[in-house]
Design a protein around this motif. Structure first.
Motif, short mmCIF file in Angstrom:
data_model
loop_
_atom_site.label_atom_id
_atom_site.label_comp_id
_atom_site.label_asym_id
_atom_site.label_seq_id
_atom_site.Cartn_x
_atom_site.Cartn_y
_atom_site.Cartn_z
N UNK A 81 0.81 -1.22 0.00
CA UNK A 81 0.00 0.00 0.00
C UNK A 81 0.85 1.27 0.00
N UNK A 97 -5.14 0.97 8.39
CA UNK A 97 -5.26 2.12 9.27
C UNK A 97 -6.68 2.34 9.77
N UNK A 98 -7.69 2.27 8.87
CA UNK A 98 -9.06 2.42 9.38
C UNK A 98 -9.41 1.37 10.43
N UNK A 101 -7.51 2.14 13.78
CA UNK A 101 -8.09 3.31 14.41
C UNK A 101 -9.42 2.95 15.09
N UNK A 104 -8.91 0.90 18.35
CA UNK A 104 -8.50 1.72 19.50
C UNK A 104 -9.70 2.44 20.10
N UNK A 105 -10.59 2.94 19.21
CA UNK A 105 -11.80 3.62 19.71
C UNK A 105 -12.72 2.63 20.43
N UNK A 132 1.64 2.61 17.35
CA UNK A 132 2.01 3.97 16.95
C UNK A 132 0.95 4.95 17.45
N UNK A 133 -0.31 4.58 17.21
CA UNK A 133 -1.41 5.48 17.57
C UNK A 133 -1.64 5.52 19.07
N UNK A 135 0.30 3.70 22.30
CA UNK A 135 1.34 2.78 22.76
C UNK A 135 0.94 1.87 23.92
N UNK A 212 -15.97 4.23 5.42
CA UNK A 212 -16.16 5.55 6.03
C UNK A 212 -15.05 6.50 5.58
N UNK A 213 -13.84 5.97 5.49
CA UNK A 213 -12.72 6.80 5.05
C UNK A 213 -12.84 7.15 3.56
N UNK A 215 -15.53 7.72 1.99
CA UNK A 215 -16.48 8.82 1.93
C UNK A 215 -15.82 10.16 2.25
N UNK A 216 -15.02 10.18 3.30
CA UNK A 216 -14.34 11.42 3.69
C UNK A 216 -13.36 11.87 2.60
N UNK A 217 -12.64 10.92 2.02
CA UNK A 217 -11.64 11.30 1.01
C UNK A 217 -12.30 11.72 -0.30
#
Lengths: 264, 264
Positions: A81, A97-98, A101, A104-105, A132-133, A135, A212-213, A215-217
């Motif tokens: 990628x 990444x999505x 992320x 974590x949420x 990374x996001x 630790x 979802x990403x 859509x944002x992009x």
């Protein structure tokens, strides 16, 4: 506005779970999909080979004049990628990444499980991105090499499938409150996985998060497709057998699709 | 990873509603905020003047080495976002596309209301973006020139505020099922607006929607701040009175902030 299609690539049929989510969230967008079932699963292959195959899929999608490319495949995302995203001048999205992320949420305990193909797990990419996001997270990763073959052979309803999922996930039982389905094939086994893990474990569908990403992009780059245009022509391509791809696609997607064979 | 701060600009204190949402959704990110209260409200000013002021705010933020700029101001987004986004080599986000997109997802009747400053409404940008994305929508736009002065003077609890909101929104009563708060000051009047519109009208906070997009773009451009770093130093700047800015910021944000005066 940009009325060109969005390109999706996957090692096989797993990426259809991402397309299904796209059709739910962004029904006006047009899809070109290429599934490399002839060479699936990618997971056990060497990285250089996966990279070469992924570039072949990317180049095929570029011939279809796509406005964005979605790596609907965790293995390809893990391996290729960043390189592809760097080289192309259209947006290129991956699923890792999505998914990281969202995990974590979602987690409360901080104990996140990740399941994926051997290559995705060996690349350690989910653990790396999650840490990374954030630790302080604990990541339990587990390769499930038998899952993709179950899905690609459309045996997801079989009792063998249940047994394999049950045995494969045993090492994670009771250890995590959030489980990342780190392979786009796995949502096809979602019900069995949820049963095995128990109702309190939140399953993260990396493909759905990815939409979802998308859509944002589309908004950010101002390349949404106009909802005024009705004549959508989704195109699906497979490097293997048309009939078995179509059987899975038709049962999984909200539309009946036309599938063409392609040799890369 | 990129541990530099995110820059926010607004004509005054309204953009603090976006920062509050950022601190809720992405508490590890660092903020530099500039509010141009000395020249607020921007809404009634000519477009060229707003553009000039916005560029001054952008240049100020660039001196603070920000990794991304958020136009936490609908008026500035309407007038200058596209130009600034085009010229800078860091991501630049506005609040209008996220708000438009969320309104389309929210509405059932297809009747969307938009309230904003005179300039935002005169620019017709919400109607244009919403109809670009979804041509069958009906958009009822309404300028509410008295709302920003109420917020900037911190009179949001007063009975005068209630009367003004009630009278201003009368033309939209019963006509829409979704109302875009097309000015980042308006969430400070959210309770009054919800009471006036009724419980069945969904209010869209363009700033909060924008923060979801910030999160996706931080991922996409791989510029998240590490959660490992504790020494966050948020910086808030105002072109007007420090005390009144600080009073609003301290009551609105989850942290006590240090505010500095700046002359542009």
């Amino acid at each position: 506005m940009d009325n060109r299609p969005i390109g999706f690539l996957d090692s096989g049929v797993g990426g259809l779970t991402v397309v299904r989510e796209l059709m739910r969230q962004l029904p006006h967008e047009e899809v070109v999909y290429i599934g490399d079932s002839a060479r699936a699963p990618y997971g056990p292959r060497p990285a250089q080979e996966i990279k070469k195959y992924t570039w072949e899929l990317v180049r095929f999608l570029l011939t279809k004049d796509v406005k964005m490319i979605v790596f609907a495949c965790n293995t390809a995302t893990a391996v290729a990628w960043e390189e592809v995203k760097e080289k192309l001048d259209i947006p290129v999205l991956g699923v890792i990444l999505p998914g990281s992320s969202a995990a974590i949420k979602s987690t409360v305990s901080g104990n996140i499980g990740v399941i994926g193909t051997p290559m995705t797990i060996a690349s350690n990419i989910y653990e790396k991105k999650i840490k990374d996001l954030s630790p302080q997270m604990t990541v339990n990763s587990l390769a499930c090499p038998k899952f993709v073959p179950i899905v690609e052979s459309n045996e997801i309803q079989s009792s063998v499938a249940k047994k394999i999922v049950y045995e494969s996930l045993a090492p994670l039982a009771g250890k995590v409150d959030t489980l990342v389905l780190g392979c786009t094939h796995y949502p096809l086994l979602r019900n069995i996985i949820q049963n095995v893990m128990g109702p309190h474990v939140k399953l993260i569908d990396s493909g759905a998060e990815c939409v979802r990403d998308i859509s944002v992009l589309l908004n950010y780059f101002e390349i949404n497709r106009s909802r005024n245009i009705d004549n959508k022509k989704h195109c699906f391509y497979t490097t293997a057998n048309i009939a078995s791809f179509k059987e899975i696609a038709d049962s999984w997607l909200p539309v009946t699709v036309k599938v063409e064979h392609v040799r890369l």
